[in-house]
Design a protein around this motif. Structure first.
Motif, PDB file in Angstrom:
ATOM      1  N   SER A   1       0.727  -1.165   0.130  1.00  0.00           N
ATOM      2  CA  SER A   1      -0.026   0.025   0.011  1.00  0.00           C
ATOM      3  C   SER A   1       0.797   1.248   0.167  1.00  0.00           C
ATOM      4  O   SER A   1       2.173   1.309   0.481  1.00  0.00           O
ATOM      5  CB  SER A   1      -0.950  -0.044   1.328  1.00  0.00           C
ATOM      6  N   ARG A   2       0.434   2.375  -0.586  1.00  0.00           N
ATOM      7  CA  ARG A   2       1.009   3.744  -0.498  1.00  0.00           C
ATOM      8  C   ARG A   2       1.402   4.004   0.641  1.00  0.00           C
ATOM      9  O   ARG A   2       2.606   4.602   1.129  1.00  0.00           O
ATOM     10  CB  ARG A   2       0.302   4.803  -1.458  1.00  0.00           C
ATOM     11  N   LEU A   3       0.442   3.883   1.752  1.00  0.00           N
ATOM     12  CA  LEU A   3       0.779   4.357   3.390  1.00  0.00           C
ATOM     13  C   LEU A   3       1.831   3.516   3.625  1.00  0.00           C
ATOM     14  O   LEU A   3       2.736   4.349   4.312  1.00  0.00           O
ATOM     15  CB  LEU A   3      -0.353   4.254   4.086  1.00  0.00           C
ATOM     16  N   ILE A   4       1.870   2.433   3.728  1.00  0.00           N
ATOM     17  CA  ILE A   4       3.041   1.472   4.328  1.00  0.00           C
ATOM     18  C   ILE A   4       4.384   1.998   3.645  1.00  0.00           C
ATOM     19  O   ILE A   4       5.561   1.892   4.097  1.00  0.00           O
ATOM     20  CB  ILE A   4       2.699   0.374   3.998  1.00  0.00           C
ATOM     21  N   GLU A   5       4.395   1.904   2.335  1.00  0.00           N
ATOM     22  CA  GLU A   5       5.652   2.308   1.479  1.00  0.00           C
ATOM     23  C   GLU A   5       5.983   3.800   1.859  1.00  0.00           C
ATOM     24  O   GLU A   5       7.316   3.624   2.174  1.00  0.00           O
ATOM     25  CB  GLU A   5       5.454   2.242   0.139  1.00  0.00           C
ATOM     26  N   THR A   6       5.177   4.694   2.200  1.00  0.00           N
ATOM     27  CA  THR A   6       5.602   6.025   2.141  1.00  0.00           C
ATOM     28  C   THR A   6       6.318   6.100   3.600  1.00  0.00           C
ATOM     29  O   THR A   6       7.357   6.946   3.766  1.00  0.00           O
ATOM     30  CB  THR A   6       4.432   6.884   2.401  1.00  0.00           C
ATOM     31  N   ILE A   7       5.934   5.508   4.421  1.00  0.00           N
ATOM     32  CA  ILE A   7       6.540   5.643   6.106  1.00  0.00           C
ATOM     33  C   ILE A   7       7.529   4.537   6.314  1.00  0.00           C
ATOM     34  O   ILE A   7       8.844   4.959   6.689  1.00  0.00           O
ATOM     35  CB  ILE A   7       5.419   5.067   7.090  1.00  0.00           C
ATOM     36  N   PHE A   8       7.542   3.456   5.569  1.00  0.00           N
ATOM     37  CA  PHE A   8       8.616   2.420   5.933  1.00  0.00           C
ATOM     38  C   PHE A   8       9.535   1.958   4.925  1.00  0.00           C
ATOM     39  O   PHE A   8      10.586   1.193   5.203  1.00  0.00           O
ATOM     40  CB  PHE A   8       7.997   1.012   6.647  1.00  0.00           C
ATOM     41  N   HIS A   9       9.352   2.427   3.772  1.00  0.00           N
ATOM     42  CA  HIS A   9      10.262   1.703   2.566  1.00  0.00           C
ATOM     43  C   HIS A   9      10.919   2.806   1.895  1.00  0.00           C
ATOM     44  O   HIS A   9      10.286   3.616   1.191  1.00  0.00           O
ATOM     45  CB  HIS A   9       9.417   0.833   1.591  1.00  0.00           C
ATOM     46  N   PRO A  10      12.231   2.907   1.808  1.00  0.00           N
ATOM     47  CA  PRO A  10      12.864   3.837   1.124  1.00  0.00           C
ATOM     48  C   PRO A  10      13.092   3.392  -0.389  1.00  0.00           C
ATOM     49  O   PRO A  10      13.690   4.080  -1.233  1.00  0.00           O
ATOM     50  CB  PRO A  10      14.087   3.996   1.820  1.00  0.00           C
ATOM     51  N   ILE A  11      12.856   2.053  -0.762  1.00  0.00           N
ATOM     52  CA  ILE A  11      12.610   1.579  -2.129  1.00  0.00           C
ATOM     53  C   ILE A  11      11.648   1.213  -2.674  1.00  0.00           C
ATOM     54  O   ILE A  11      10.830   0.611  -1.942  1.00  0.00           O
ATOM     55  CB  ILE A  11      13.805   0.208  -1.871  1.00  0.00           C
ATOM     56  N   PRO A  12      11.127   1.885  -3.696  1.00  0.00           N
ATOM     57  CA  PRO A  12       9.761   1.687  -4.025  1.00  0.00           C
ATOM     58  C   PRO A  12       9.550   0.072  -4.596  1.00  0.00           C
ATOM     59  O   PRO A  12      10.352  -0.660  -4.987  1.00  0.00           O
ATOM     60  CB  PRO A  12       9.633   2.307  -5.442  1.00  0.00           C
ATOM     61  N   SER A  13       8.237  -0.270  -4.302  1.00  0.00           N
ATOM     62  CA  SER A  13       8.002  -1.718  -4.481  1.00  0.00           C
ATOM     63  C   SER A  13       8.126  -1.964  -6.295  1.00  0.00           C
ATOM     64  O   SER A  13       8.219  -0.946  -6.952  1.00  0.00           O
ATOM     65  CB  SER A  13       6.561  -2.029  -4.085  1.00  0.00           C
ATOM     66  N   VAL A  14       8.431  -3.092  -6.547  1.00  0.00           N
ATOM     67  CA  VAL A  14       8.331  -3.545  -8.051  1.00  0.00           C
ATOM     68  C   VAL A  14       7.295  -2.967  -8.751  1.00  0.00           C
ATOM     69  O   VAL A  14       7.250  -2.503  -9.852  1.00  0.00           O
ATOM     70  CB  VAL A  14       8.508  -5.113  -8.065  1.00  0.00           C
ATOM     71  N   GLU A  15       6.171  -3.141  -8.127  1.00  0.00           N
ATOM     72  CA  GLU A  15       4.774  -2.869  -8.845  1.00  0.00           C
ATOM     73  C   GLU A  15       4.835  -1.282  -8.854  1.00  0.00           C
ATOM     74  O   GLU A  15       4.208  -0.945 -10.298  1.00  0.00           O
ATOM     75  CB  GLU A  15       3.508  -3.268  -8.096  1.00  0.00           C
ATOM     76  N   ARG A  16       5.089  -0.747  -8.164  1.00  0.00           N
ATOM     77  CA  ARG A  16       5.059   0.853  -8.239  1.00  0.00           C
ATOM     78  C   ARG A  16       6.029   1.340  -9.212  1.00  0.00           C
ATOM     79  O   ARG A  16       5.908   2.217 -10.058  1.00  0.00           O
ATOM     80  CB  ARG A  16       5.326   1.696  -7.092  1.00  0.00           C
ATOM     81  N   ARG A  17       7.229   0.721  -9.226  1.00  0.00           N
ATOM     82  CA  ARG A  17       8.463   1.068 -10.089  1.00  0.00           C
ATOM     83  C   ARG A  17       7.822   0.901 -11.610  1.00  0.00           C
ATOM     84  O   ARG A  17       8.353   1.406 -12.663  1.00  0.00           O
ATOM     85  CB  ARG A  17       9.817   0.254  -9.858  1.00  0.00           C
ATOM     86  N   SER A  18       6.923  -0.158 -11.607  1.00  0.00           N
ATOM     87  CA  SER A  18       6.773  -0.633 -13.140  1.00  0.00           C
ATOM     88  C   SER A  18       5.691   0.431 -13.811  1.00  0.00           C
ATOM     89  O   SER A  18       5.589   0.242 -14.860  1.00  0.00           O
ATOM     90  CB  SER A  18       5.982  -1.895 -13.155  1.00  0.00           C
TER      91      SER A  18
END
Length: 379
Positions: A314-331
């Motif tokens: 989810s965008r919220l989880i990624e925004t707070i906890f992940h400094p590397i974008p998910s594969v799906e978002r990068r695509s």
């Protein structure tokens, strides 16, 4: 429950425990009980730091066992026996323990100077810590040989897309999630490739090499290091100014550590956005060099498969906890902001060693995994 979600919950719990502990120390002014304990000599300062570290490292041990052994074993991310993991873990903790004692003594003495001099001294200390890290890693790496035919072919393919002038070195680590990365500063930086990644194939290896070459040649890596340094230097200055106890007391040391860890926590909420933008910018630059987007995504999937194997979030989880974008978002997304600050969030976490940060090894990607403490996972 997936491996990625389990690690995220563990990281949130570990970081949350540290943050709540710091808030309790400051909010209830627990440090006031130690204002009469004066640290007059280097020996007394070292003993004080050692006692604090023994307490907090002991509190982190259950989280480390979960993150370093139990979860990787349960989800088939590791087949290492408990004894072997614990020996590596003990070596990592001991190294950090004695490093922090030296750093703690230096911090107490820097804080005794006026704020400007002390802050400048901390800036130098941070650079030295980063330099020692790079030297230690460099000792354990080696340039690839002609026998590494896949890597040689991958470098040649990468050179057909853009000039590759930086030295490529092979790193051998037991942790499956080790990603290598970039060490050094400016255009003299070195690209580190884990030996396990040689199984990825020539196209994927070439894409990874090209991505990291872009991060170096565009100065995105250098800018990320500089911003990480600035962030931690600001943390030292604020923690020093906010600490109200006498500088030569045990109370000041406890108060400083609490303030600096809170600063590190807030930087964890802000800097990942900068890192994700830089990662997307590198992807975009690679595609502009006529590298197929499908190949860029395939390389991201290969790296992700050896880490948390979480293709989307989810965008919220990624925004707070992940400094590397998910594969799906990068695509499907292009960079929203042209930020050349590659790996700034996790570079800042390592540099926070200089301020005795407890969060440097408490986040979800590296809790309990000493192979990832010096060089946190990167894209």
């Amino acid at each position: 429950m997936t491996y990625a979600r389990s690690r995220l919950i563990l990281g949130m719990s570990t970081v949350g425990t540290v943050v709540v502990g710091c808030l309790a120390v400051l909010g209830f002014e627990l440090y006031r009980n130690f204002e009469t304990v004066i640290l007059e000599s280097v020996v007394s300062q070292a003993i004080a730091v050692a006692i604090i570290l023994a307490i907090v490292f002991g509190a982190l041990l259950p989280f480390d066992i979960l993150g370093g052994f139990i979860l990787p074993t349960k989800f088939s991310k590791s087949n290492t026996r408990l004894e072997r993991w614990f020996i590596a873990y003990l070596l990592g903790v001991t190294t950090q323990f004695f490093s922090y004692i030296v750093l703690g003594v230096l911090i107490v003495n820097l804080a005794s100077c006026n704020p400007v001099t002390g802050t400048l001294g901390f800036a130098v200390l941070s650079i030295i810590v980063l330099g020692i890290r790079n030297t230690l890693i460099n000792w354990k790496t080696k340039p690839y040989k002609s026998l590494d035919s896949d890597l040689r072919e991958a470098e040649e393919l990468a050179k057909s897309w853009l000039p590759v002038s930086n030295q490529i070195q092979i790193v051998d680590r037991e942790d499956i999630g080790y990603t290598g990365g970039i060490i050094g500063f400016g255009r003299r930086s070195k690209i580190l490739i884990p030996r396990r990644w040689l199984s990825f194939g020539v196209d994927v290896l070439a894409t990874i090499i090209a991505r990291r070459q872009i991060a170096i040649s565009s100065y995105a890596h250098t800018t990320g290091i500089l911003l990480a340094l600035v962030c931690n230097i600001g943390g030292f200055l604020c923690a020093n100014l906010l600490s109200s106890s006498p500088v030569n007391s045990l109370a000041w040391l406890i108060e400083f550590i609490s303030w600096f860890n809170l600063w590190t926590f807030f930087s964890l909420l802000i800097l990942p956005t900068f890192s994700r933008s830089a990662s997307s910018l590198v992807d975009d630059r690679l595609v502009s060099l006529k590298v197929p987007k499908t190949l860029v995504i395939h390389a991201a999937e290969a790296m992700n498969g050896l880490q948390d194997n979480e293709r989307s979030r989810s965008r919220l989880i990624e925004t707070i906890f992940h400094p590397i974008p998910s594969v799906e978002r990068r695509s499907r997304e292009r960079p929203l902001l042209p930020l050349k600050t590659w790996q700034v969030a996790r570079s800042s976490l390592f540099i926070s060693w200089a301020g005795l940060s407890l969060l440097a090894r408490a986040v979800h990607c590296n809790v309990g995994r000493p192979d990832l403490w010096l060089l946190l996972p990167s894209d």
